[in-house]
Design an enzyme around this catalytic site. Sequence first.
Site, PDB file in Angstrom:
ATOM      1  NE  ARG A  51      -3.001  -2.339   3.270  1.00 34.63           N
ATOM      2  CZ  ARG A  51      -3.603  -2.522   4.449  1.00 34.63           C
ATOM      3  NH1 ARG A  51      -3.616  -1.530   5.323  1.00 34.63           N
ATOM      4  NH2 ARG A  51      -4.170  -3.681   4.739  1.00 34.63           N
ATOM      5  CG  ASP A  53       0.127   5.777   4.155  1.00 39.97           C
ATOM      6  OD1 ASP A  53      -0.573   4.748   4.112  1.00 39.97           O
ATOM      7  OD2 ASP A  53       1.027   5.963   4.991  1.00 39.97           O
ATOM      8  CE1 TYR A 111       7.219   3.590  -0.343  1.00 44.35           C
ATOM      9  CE2 TYR A 111       8.413   1.634   0.391  1.00 44.35           C
ATOM     10  CZ  TYR A 111       7.230   2.263   0.057  1.00 44.35           C
ATOM     11  OH  TYR A 111       6.050   1.570   0.117  1.00 44.35           O
ATOM     12  NE  ARG A 198       4.244  10.369   5.659  1.00 46.75           N
ATOM     13  CZ  ARG A 198       2.912  10.366   5.833  1.00 46.75           C
ATOM     14  NH1 ARG A 198       2.180   9.336   5.413  1.00 46.75           N
ATOM     15  NH2 ARG A 198       2.328  11.389   6.418  1.00 46.75           N
TER      16      ARG A 198
END
Length: 246
Positions: A51, A53, A111, A198
């Site tokens: 997933r 966000d 990422y 994050r």
Amino acid sequence: MKRLISVISYDGSAFHGYQVQPNKRSVQAEIEAVLSKMHKGTPIRVFASGRTDAKVHAVGQVIHFDTSLSIPAQQWKKALNSLLPDDISIIDVTEVEDHFHARFNVVKKEYRYKMLTTQEPNVFKRHYYYHYPYQLDHEAITQAMRQLVGTYDFTSFCSAKTEIDDKVRTLYEVELLEEEGELIFRFVGNGFLYNMVRILVGTLLDVGRGAIKPMDIKNIIEKKDRSFAGKTVPGHGLYLWKVSYK
């Protein structure tokens, strides 16, 4: 019936995330709606590598789905792109063996988190970069990044809402890329927890401005407590860059 794998990109600005959510726009819902239309109303389930966000972007997300249509694999890209909205793009479609799974066969993911460090904000980049016009010690950040490479329990670096019990992950590469007016935080690992990247970035920013010492990272990991890490930076600077399989 055959199984297809697709590499997709999307601009997360107008999405509430990848996964289907009631009464909210999602990447998965848009793709499944198009596939259902192509299959004359038959629901088609799409499975992703993971997933993302709300507001989070993808350069190389990977999905798979099963189809009974006889369309050649090389024609799927054109067919899907002609029906999907402009903020989703199909990069490639390939037929795979039916035991392949976009999520469970992942070997590693990359990422990237993008920041704009100019004093003035850029209106054209506001949905794609986190504007952070403050002085940072890049060497301290790099030293802290070295402490993150390896296999650890990353409980301190994931949301308290994380539902899974096993929070052990391996980070293979963590680096800071510098371009004029931009900073890019790059993470490569075997998997990532909810909000992990994050929170890692937020903590590394604390290191960069002197609130945390580089060598304190190991201590934060050992605490296994979210309250010891930095804040969660906004989602719009985050990109799922690449997913790798065997």
